[in-house]
Motif scaffolding. Structure first.
Motif, PDB file in Angstrom:
ATOM      1  N   LEU A 129       6.029  67.318 -30.145  1.00 17.56           N
ATOM      2  CA  LEU A 129       5.840  66.932 -28.931  1.00 17.56           C
ATOM      3  C   LEU A 129       4.699  67.848 -28.258  1.00 17.56           C
ATOM      4  CD1 LEU A 129       9.770  67.276 -27.714  1.00 17.56           C
ATOM      5  CD2 LEU A 129       8.318  65.081 -27.882  1.00 17.56           C
ATOM      6  N   ALA A 130       4.188  68.675 -29.017  1.00 22.00           N
ATOM      7  CA  ALA A 130       3.132  69.461 -28.527  1.00 22.00           C
ATOM      8  C   ALA A 130       1.805  69.019 -29.193  1.00 22.00           C
ATOM      9  CB  ALA A 130       3.192  70.960 -29.032  1.00 22.00           C
ATOM     10  N   LEU A 131       1.635  68.050 -29.712  1.00 23.05           N
ATOM     11  CA  LEU A 131       0.621  67.352 -30.527  1.00 23.05           C
ATOM     12  C   LEU A 131      -0.591  66.834 -29.464  1.00 23.05           C
ATOM     13  CD1 LEU A 131       1.952  65.325 -33.548  1.00 23.05           C
ATOM     14  CD2 LEU A 131       0.409  67.631 -33.591  1.00 23.05           C
ATOM     15  N   GLY A 132      -0.115  66.654 -28.196  1.00 24.90           N
ATOM     16  CA  GLY A 132      -1.190  66.233 -27.209  1.00 24.90           C
ATOM     17  C   GLY A 132      -1.126  64.635 -26.909  1.00 24.90           C
ATOM     18  N   PRO A 133      -1.812  64.280 -25.894  1.00 24.65           N
ATOM     19  CA  PRO A 133      -1.767  63.024 -25.463  1.00 24.65           C
ATOM     20  C   PRO A 133      -2.418  61.573 -26.288  1.00 24.65           C
ATOM     21  CG  PRO A 133      -3.379  64.305 -24.112  1.00 24.65           C
ATOM     22  CD  PRO A 133      -2.724  65.142 -25.114  1.00 24.65           C
ATOM     23  N   ASN A 134      -3.090  62.260 -27.359  1.00 26.32           N
ATOM     24  CA  ASN A 134      -3.958  61.372 -28.157  1.00 26.32           C
ATOM     25  C   ASN A 134      -2.754  60.803 -29.197  1.00 26.32           C
ATOM     26  OD1 ASN A 134      -6.221  61.493 -26.751  1.00 26.32           O
ATOM     27  ND2 ASN A 134      -6.942  63.125 -28.261  1.00 26.32           N
ATOM     28  N   TRP A 135      -1.567  61.348 -29.228  1.00 26.21           N
ATOM     29  CA  TRP A 135      -0.575  60.814 -30.440  1.00 26.21           C
ATOM     30  C   TRP A 135       0.410  60.123 -29.413  1.00 26.21           C
ATOM     31  CZ3 TRP A 135      -0.282  62.199 -35.463  1.00 26.21           C
ATOM     32  CH2 TRP A 135      -1.200  63.224 -35.930  1.00 26.21           C
ATOM     33  N   ARG A 136       0.717  58.909 -30.128  1.00 29.21           N
ATOM     34  CA  ARG A 136       1.764  57.863 -29.752  1.00 29.21           C
ATOM     35  C   ARG A 136       3.236  58.449 -30.468  1.00 29.21           C
ATOM     36  NH1 ARG A 136      -0.776  52.226 -30.876  1.00 29.21           N
ATOM     37  NH2 ARG A 136       1.612  51.496 -30.285  1.00 29.21           N
ATOM     38  N   HIS A 137       4.332  58.171 -29.756  1.00 27.77           N
ATOM     39  CA  HIS A 137       5.592  58.548 -30.173  1.00 27.77           C
ATOM     40  C   HIS A 137       6.467  56.983 -30.559  1.00 27.77           C
ATOM     41  CE1 HIS A 137       4.976  62.912 -30.059  1.00 27.77           C
ATOM     42  NE2 HIS A 137       4.256  62.598 -29.068  1.00 27.77           N
ATOM     43  N   ALA A 138       6.997  56.943 -31.840  1.00 29.67           N
ATOM     44  CA  ALA A 138       7.812  55.944 -31.818  1.00 29.67           C
ATOM     45  C   ALA A 138       9.063  56.448 -32.310  1.00 29.67           C
ATOM     46  CB  ALA A 138       7.169  54.910 -32.908  1.00 29.67           C
ATOM     47  N   CYS A 139      10.265  55.919 -31.887  1.00 35.13           N
ATOM     48  CA  CYS A 139      11.849  56.208 -32.142  1.00 35.13           C
ATOM     49  C   CYS A 139      12.450  55.302 -32.802  1.00 35.13           C
ATOM     50  CB  CYS A 139      12.385  56.899 -30.918  1.00 35.13           C
ATOM     51  SG  CYS A 139      11.584  58.308 -30.192  1.00 35.13           S
ATOM     52  N   HIS A 140      13.430  55.549 -33.777  1.00 35.69           N
ATOM     53  CA  HIS A 140      13.976  54.402 -34.452  1.00 35.69           C
ATOM     54  C   HIS A 140      15.331  55.123 -34.789  1.00 35.69           C
ATOM     55  CE1 HIS A 140      10.000  52.816 -34.819  1.00 35.69           C
ATOM     56  NE2 HIS A 140      10.699  51.709 -34.913  1.00 35.69           N
ATOM     57  N   VAL A 141      16.405  54.358 -34.838  1.00 35.39           N
ATOM     58  CA  VAL A 141      17.865  54.836 -35.072  1.00 35.39           C
ATOM     59  C   VAL A 141      18.541  53.822 -36.362  1.00 35.39           C
ATOM     60  CG1 VAL A 141      18.651  53.729 -33.300  1.00 35.39           C
ATOM     61  CG2 VAL A 141      19.956  55.676 -34.106  1.00 35.39           C
ATOM     62  N   LEU A 142      18.980  54.855 -37.171  1.00 35.53           N
ATOM     63  CA  LEU A 142      20.181  54.003 -38.103  1.00 35.53           C
ATOM     64  C   LEU A 142      21.388  54.157 -37.304  1.00 35.53           C
ATOM     65  CD1 LEU A 142      20.731  54.591 -41.751  1.00 35.53           C
ATOM     66  CD2 LEU A 142      22.579  55.042 -40.341  1.00 35.53           C
ATOM     67  N   LEU A 143      21.985  53.048 -37.167  1.00 37.09           N
ATOM     68  CA  LEU A 143      23.425  52.996 -36.461  1.00 37.09           C
ATOM     69  C   LEU A 143      24.521  52.511 -37.416  1.00 37.09           C
ATOM     70  CD1 LEU A 143      22.383  50.729 -33.103  1.00 37.09           C
ATOM     71  CD2 LEU A 143      22.682  53.094 -33.247  1.00 37.09           C
ATOM     72  N   TYR A 144      25.657  53.303 -37.520  1.00 37.56           N
ATOM     73  CA  TYR A 144      26.467  53.034 -38.450  1.00 37.56           C
ATOM     74  C   TYR A 144      27.861  53.105 -37.462  1.00 37.56           C
ATOM     75  CZ  TYR A 144      27.521  58.236 -39.388  1.00 37.56           C
ATOM     76  OH  TYR A 144      27.889  59.278 -39.173  1.00 37.56           O
ATOM     77  N   ALA A 145      28.987  52.715 -38.666  1.00 32.40           N
ATOM     78  CA  ALA A 145      30.456  52.667 -37.961  1.00 32.40           C
ATOM     79  C   ALA A 145      31.272  52.574 -39.161  1.00 32.40           C
ATOM     80  CB  ALA A 145      30.503  51.680 -36.953  1.00 32.40           C
ATOM     81  N   PRO A 146      32.482  53.010 -39.194  1.00 33.58           N
ATOM     82  CA  PRO A 146      33.426  52.796 -40.150  1.00 33.58           C
ATOM     83  C   PRO A 146      33.811  51.561 -40.349  1.00 33.58           C
ATOM     84  CG  PRO A 146      34.074  54.729 -38.956  1.00 33.58           C
ATOM     85  CD  PRO A 146      32.870  54.055 -38.108  1.00 33.58           C
ATOM     86  N   ASP A 147      33.821  50.750 -41.360  1.00 35.13           N
ATOM     87  CA  ASP A 147      34.374  49.718 -41.693  1.00 35.13           C
ATOM     88  C   ASP A 147      35.473  49.619 -42.670  1.00 35.13           C
ATOM     89  OD1 ASP A 147      34.636  46.909 -42.246  1.00 35.13           O
ATOM     90  OD2 ASP A 147      32.481  46.412 -42.300  1.00 35.13           O
ATOM     91  N   PRO A 148      36.836  49.073 -42.440  1.00 40.12           N
ATOM     92  CA  PRO A 148      37.809  49.246 -43.105  1.00 40.12           C
ATOM     93  C   PRO A 148      37.798  47.934 -44.055  1.00 40.12           C
ATOM     94  CG  PRO A 148      38.530  48.431 -40.891  1.00 40.12           C
ATOM     95  CD  PRO A 148      37.268  49.026 -41.006  1.00 40.12           C
ATOM     96  N   GLY A 149      36.936  46.954 -43.854  1.00 44.40           N
ATOM     97  CA  GLY A 149      36.994  46.012 -44.517  1.00 44.40           C
ATOM     98  C   GLY A 149      36.796  45.926 -45.942  1.00 44.40           C
ATOM     99  N   LYS A 150      37.145  44.606 -46.626  1.00 45.68           N
ATOM    100  CA  LYS A 150      36.826  44.521 -48.239  1.00 45.68           C
ATOM    101  C   LYS A 150      36.319  43.245 -48.404  1.00 45.68           C
ATOM    102  CE  LYS A 150      40.604  47.548 -49.714  1.00 45.68           C
ATOM    103  NZ  LYS A 150      41.602  47.763 -50.790  1.00 45.68           N
ATOM    104  N   LEU A 151      35.162  43.122 -48.981  1.00 46.89           N
ATOM    105  CA  LEU A 151      34.268  42.159 -49.522  1.00 46.89           C
ATOM    106  C   LEU A 151      35.401  41.434 -50.714  1.00 46.89           C
ATOM    107  CD1 LEU A 151      31.914  40.283 -49.492  1.00 46.89           C
ATOM    108  CD2 LEU A 151      30.892  42.052 -51.308  1.00 46.89           C
ATOM    109  N   PHE A 152      35.778  40.186 -50.517  1.00 45.69           N
ATOM    110  CA  PHE A 152      36.448  39.267 -51.258  1.00 45.69           C
ATOM    111  C   PHE A 152      38.089  39.948 -51.642  1.00 45.69           C
ATOM    112  CE2 PHE A 152      31.968  38.825 -53.199  1.00 45.69           C
ATOM    113  CZ  PHE A 152      31.755  37.458 -52.443  1.00 45.69           C
ATOM    114  N   GLY A 153      38.357  40.788 -50.507  1.00 45.23           N
ATOM    115  CA  GLY A 153      39.361  41.425 -50.806  1.00 45.23           C
ATOM    116  C   GLY A 153      39.843  42.408 -51.549  1.00 45.23           C
TER     117      GLY A 153
END
Length: 189
Positions: free
Chosen positions: A13-37
């Motif tokens: 955050l201290a790099l200065g105004p000549n730097w652009r900032h991009a933010c990305h997120v990995l979203l995850y959740a528990p999934d009790p499902g089963k593929l093909f049962g």
């Protein structure tokens, strides 16, 4: 990736105004499902097919003069994922790392957020109605966290896709850090 180095958040955050900032997120959740049962899914991990045909994580460039990193990321999530993303908020505590891409004067900030099953379902249902759907985002993809008996199907095949920037490495690092991979699964970054 050449010219990429990890930074502490405060340093980035201290790099200065000549730097652009991009933010990305990995979203995850528990999934009790089963593929093909029979094949446990355990977790749903979301990525998106981008406008350029590469896989990446939801998010984008933020304007630090107008908004915080997290405000900008949450704005991007609503634009790309729809109103389902307004039901939760990515916070500073969800930040994992920052990296500077020196030749491009870009800092990438990566976050990880665990959602409830209901929140994940709302995101997946609402995404086709998001402002950027069909434009910046062509669709959502769940990452298969299993390997089929042939040793190729599932996550190994998924990793053969083309990813933007360091998204593949971020995915693998995060899956390992959170213990979301099947036991015995080892993939090279």
């Amino acid at each position: 990736m050449a010219g990429v180095r990890k930074l502490e958040l405060e340093e980035s955050l201290a790099l200065g105004p000549n730097w652009r900032h991009a933010c990305h997120v990995l979203l995850y959740a528990p999934d009790p499902g089963k593929l093909f049962g029979r094949i446990p899914l355990r977790y749903a991990v979301l990525m998106q097919m981008r406008f350029d045909g590469r896989l990446g994580f939801p998010g984008g460039f933020v304007q630090l003069r107008k908004e915080s990193l997290e405000d900008g990321l949450n704005r991007e999530l609503v634009e790309e994922l729809g109103e389902g993303a307004a039901a939760f908020r990515v916070e500073r505590a969800d930040h994992r790392h920052s990296r500077a891409v020196s030749g491009q004067h870009i800092v990438t900030h990566f976050y990880v957020k665990c959602l409830s099953q209901e929140q994940m379902t709302a995101v997946e249902i609402g995404a086709p109605h998001a402002k950027d759907h069909g434009l910046e985002v062509l669709g959502l993809v769940r990452v298969p966290l299993y390997t089929l008996h042939d040793g190729v199907g599932g996550l190994p095949a998924f990793l053969e896709n083309t990813f933007i920037g360091t998204a593949r490495e971020q995915l693998l690092e995060t899956l390992q850090d959170l213990g979301l991979l099947e036991s015995g699964s080892v993939f090279k970054h």
